[in-house]
Design an enzyme around this catalytic site. Structure first.
Site, short mmCIF file in Angstrom:
data_model
loop_
_atom_site.label_atom_id
_atom_site.label_comp_id
_atom_site.label_asym_id
_atom_site.label_seq_id
_atom_site.Cartn_x
_atom_site.Cartn_y
_atom_site.Cartn_z
CB THR A 178 2.23 0.57 0.97
OG1 THR A 178 2.01 -0.30 -0.24
CG2 THR A 178 0.60 0.52 1.75
CG ASP A 179 2.75 1.31 -4.24
OD1 ASP A 179 2.37 0.24 -3.75
OD2 ASP A 179 3.39 1.19 -5.27
CD GLU A 180 -0.70 -3.45 -1.72
OE1 GLU A 180 -1.93 -3.55 -1.02
OE2 GLU A 180 0.14 -4.36 -1.79
CE1 TYR A 239 0.32 -4.12 4.39
CE2 TYR A 239 -0.09 -3.50 2.13
CZ TYR A 239 0.85 -3.45 3.47
OH TYR A 239 1.73 -2.75 3.38
CE LYS A 244 1.45 0.25 6.02
NZ LYS A 244 2.33 -0.02 7.02
P1 NAD Z 1 7.44 -7.84 7.20
O1 NAD Z 1 6.13 -8.71 7.30
O2 NAD Z 1 8.57 -8.55 6.66
O3 NAD Z 1 7.95 -7.61 8.73
C1 NAD Z 1 6.95 -6.88 9.48
C2 NAD Z 1 7.68 -6.84 10.96
O4 NAD Z 1 6.73 -6.26 11.87
C3 NAD Z 1 8.04 -8.44 11.53
O5 NAD Z 1 9.34 -8.52 11.97
C4 NAD Z 1 6.94 -8.49 12.56
O6 NAD Z 1 7.55 -9.42 13.66
C5 NAD Z 1 6.59 -7.18 13.22
N1 NAD Z 1 5.51 -7.02 13.63
C6 NAD Z 1 4.35 -7.50 13.19
N2 NAD Z 1 3.34 -7.09 14.20
C7 NAD Z 1 4.00 -6.57 15.09
C8 NAD Z 1 3.44 -5.95 16.34
N3 NAD Z 1 2.21 -5.95 16.74
N4 NAD Z 1 4.41 -5.47 17.31
C9 NAD Z 1 5.74 -5.23 17.06
N5 NAD Z 1 5.99 -5.88 15.72
C10 NAD Z 1 5.29 -6.46 15.00
O7 NAD Z 1 7.19 -6.63 6.60
P2 NAD Z 1 7.91 -5.71 5.51
O8 NAD Z 1 7.86 -6.11 4.30
O9 NAD Z 1 9.26 -5.58 6.23
O10 NAD Z 1 7.34 -4.25 5.79
C11 NAD Z 1 7.62 -3.24 6.64
C12 NAD Z 1 6.78 -2.16 6.43
O11 NAD Z 1 6.92 -1.56 5.24
C13 NAD Z 1 5.17 -2.42 6.74
O12 NAD Z 1 4.57 -1.34 7.27
C14 NAD Z 1 4.52 -2.46 5.14
O13 NAD Z 1 3.24 -2.10 5.28
C15 NAD Z 1 5.53 -1.59 4.58
N6 NAD Z 1 5.87 -1.41 3.30
C16 NAD Z 1 6.21 -2.81 2.70
C17 NAD Z 1 6.30 -2.81 1.14
C18 NAD Z 1 7.02 -4.14 0.57
O14 NAD Z 1 6.93 -4.34 -0.58
N7 NAD Z 1 7.31 -5.28 1.43
C19 NAD Z 1 6.22 -1.80 0.53
C20 NAD Z 1 5.88 -0.50 0.93
C21 NAD Z 1 5.59 -0.56 2.16
O1 DAU Z 2 3.09 -2.35 -3.35
C1 DAU Z 2 3.51 -2.01 -2.07
C2 DAU Z 2 3.17 -3.36 -1.41
O2 DAU Z 2 3.84 -4.31 -2.02
C3 DAU Z 2 3.39 -3.35 0.00
O3 DAU Z 2 2.79 -2.39 0.72
C4 DAU Z 2 2.95 -4.81 0.68
O4 DAU Z 2 3.37 -5.07 1.91
C5 DAU Z 2 3.70 -5.89 -0.16
O5 DAU Z 2 3.25 -7.07 0.29
C6 DAU Z 2 3.50 -5.72 -1.70
O6 DAU Z 2 2.00 -6.02 -2.06
P1 DAU Z 2 1.51 -7.08 -3.41
O7 DAU Z 2 0.39 -7.37 -3.21
O8 DAU Z 2 1.78 -6.15 -4.42
O9 DAU Z 2 2.86 -8.02 -3.31
P2 DAU Z 2 2.80 -9.50 -3.39
O10 DAU Z 2 4.32 -10.07 -3.37
O11 DAU Z 2 2.25 -10.16 -2.80
O12 DAU Z 2 2.23 -9.70 -5.12
C7 DAU Z 2 3.13 -8.99 -5.97
C8 DAU Z 2 2.08 -9.24 -7.31
O13 DAU Z 2 2.36 -10.71 -7.61
C9 DAU Z 2 0.73 -9.11 -7.23
O14 DAU Z 2 0.14 -8.61 -8.35
C10 DAU Z 2 0.09 -10.50 -6.88
C11 DAU Z 2 1.14 -11.29 -7.58
N1 DAU Z 2 1.23 -12.54 -7.07
C12 DAU Z 2 1.84 -12.85 -5.60
C13 DAU Z 2 1.89 -14.01 -5.14
C14 DAU Z 2 2.26 -14.13 -3.67
C15 DAU Z 2 1.09 -13.74 -7.77
O15 DAU Z 2 0.74 -13.69 -9.22
N2 DAU Z 2 1.32 -15.05 -7.28
C16 DAU Z 2 1.86 -15.10 -5.91
O16 DAU Z 2 1.75 -16.26 -5.49
#
Ligand code: NAD
Ligand code: DAU
Length: 340
Positions: A126-128, A151, A155
């Site tokens: 992730t970019d985080e 988190y 990562k």
């Molecule tokens: P998500 O929370 O929707 O899904 C996570 C999945 O992992 C679920 O199906 C869960 O059951 C499974 N899981 C969790 N713990 C596990 C374990 N111990 N063993 C096996 N399976 C397990 O997550 P997502 O948003 O699809 O993110 C997927 C990946 O991409 C993550 O690694 C996250 O860090 C990364 N990522 C997410 C975003 C985003 O915006 N959502 C952005 C950049 C990177």
């Molecule tokens: O940048 C990549 C990341 O993006 C991934 O690595 C993470 O898995 C994914 O959850 C996401 O993280 P963020 O913290 O950026 O996403 P989130 O959707 O939780 O929040 C996006 C922005 O919105 C953040 O600035 C917080 C704000 N927010 C979020 C929620 C849930 C609110 O203002 N209100 C809310 O209720």
């Protein structure tokens, strides 16, 4: 190619599995290892569940015995590690699970890949990990890591662990760092699906702080295509940023969502900010564009409308994922958050 995908029942993992199995020509074989935590949902995979090239294995990436025997038995050409505890707010409320899955789980997979000499290992990150970036800069892959939440620290740690297996053991590991994804099937704890689903129910939309935090939005299918491009054309030992090139302040995103569902802006409610909240994420994706030819195809306006329409058309999916555990999480995270 044989793929072992972890976390393939989640939001991005399931989109990746659907993409792999929809590809024509040289058909992929896909094994999906997922623990089915609150975020894992087999409904996300209904479209492929009967595909003879697809197999689901219910299990934990921290279970070394299971992971080892699965890698030995399936001999994948590539392991793609999506499995993670992925939500920042949950990691703040309860940090232990992020370190268990994101660090120990990644370690367990890397060890199995090392033992069985898996030809490719792609760790999805992730970019985080770069933390908040001051304007006008964009983080390239050489930027220092600056994790703000449990988190992002987990990562960042798992990225370094994965890269160390390249440096130390010569394992063909690659790491991708993507910006904020959005699209169908995203669990409604994240900004876009939370706001859309609350708006559809006329519930308040909780805006953290001043809502001027900036995120770079990437449509989930563009992210999945980027991961495939890195698997096919990326270089082992390298990190690739994957940005959506669409930076917007949160409040702007929420206003657009409200307009799309035809609900008033008065639903927005300022609440106490997230502790350690990163102000701005900004990524340079020049490297992946240059080396693989990938670029995002879906403009935000188009992806957002497709996403909103998907949530409007799938009330049963929303009702199902919002039942049970979601209610206690929502209460825990939002109940005592009235703005100061
Ligand atoms: P998500 O929370 O929707 O899904 C996570 C999945 O992992 C679920 O199906 C869960 O059951 C499974 N899981 C969790 N713990 C596990 C374990 N111990 N063993 C096996 N399976 C397990 O997550 P997502 O948003 O699809 O993110 C997927 C990946 O991409 C993550 O690694 C996250 O860090 C990364 N990522 C997410 C975003 C985003 O915006 N959502 C952005 C950049 C990177
Ligand atoms: O940048 C990549 C990341 O993006 C991934 O690595 C993470 O898995 C994914 O959850 C996401 O993280 P963020 O913290 O950026 O996403 P989130 O959707 O939780 O929040 C996006 C922005 O919105 C953040 O600035 C917080 C704000 N927010 C979020 C929620 C849930 C609110 O203002 N209100 C809310 O209720």
């Amino acid at each position: 190619m044989k793929f072992l995908v972890t976390g393939g029942a989640g939001f991005i993992g399931s989109a990746f599995v659907r993409l792999l199995l929809a590809r024509q020509g040289d058909k992929a074989e896909v094994v999906n290892l997922d623990k089915l935590t609150y975020a894992g949902n087999l409904e996300n995979l209904a479209a492929v569940s009967n595909d003879p090239c697809y197999r689901f294995v219910h299990g934990d990436i921290c279970d070394a015995k299971l992971v080892n025997s699965l890698v030995a038995e399936t001999t994948p050409d590539v392991i793609v590690n999506f499995a993670a505890e992925s939500h920042v707010d949950r990691s703040i409320l309860s940090p232990a699970p992020v370190f268990e899955t994101n660090l120990r789980g990644t370690f367990t997979l890397l060890e199995a890949a090392r033992t069985h000499k898996t030809p490719r290992f792609l760790h999805v990150s992730t970019d985080e990990v770069y933390g908040s970036i001051d304007p006008p800069y964009e983080a390239n892959e050489d930027f220092p890591l600056h994790a703000s939440s449990p988190y992002s620290a987990s990562k960042a740690g798992s990225d370094l662990l994965a890269l160390s297996y390249y440096t130390t053991y010569g394992m063909p590991v690659m790491v991708t760092r993507a910006s904020n994804n959005y699209g169908p099937y995203q669990f409604p704890e994240k900004l876009i699906p939370l706001m859309v689903s609350n708006a559809l129910e006329d519930k308040p939309l909780p805006i953290y702080g001043d809502g001027m935090q900036i995120r770079d939005w990437l449509f989930v299918e563009d992210h999945c295509r980027a991961i495939l491009a890195v698997i096919e054309r990326g270089r082992p030992g390298e990190v690739y940023n994957i940005g959506g090139s669409r930076a917007l302040p949160n409040i702007e995103v929420v206003k657009r969502l409200l307009a799309a569902v035809g609900k008033p802006e008065s639903l927005m409610q300022t609440v106490k900010d997230r502790p350690g909240h990163d102000r701005r994420y900004a990524l340079s994706s020049a490297k992946i564009r240059r080396e693989t030819g990938w670029h995002p195809r879906v403009p935000f306006e188009e992806g957002m409308m497709a996403t909103v329409e998907w949530y409007q058309s799938n009330p049963e999916w929303i009702a199902h994922v919002k039942s049970g555990e979601y209610q206690s999480y929502y209460h825990h995270n939002y109940a005592n958050r009235a703005a100061e």
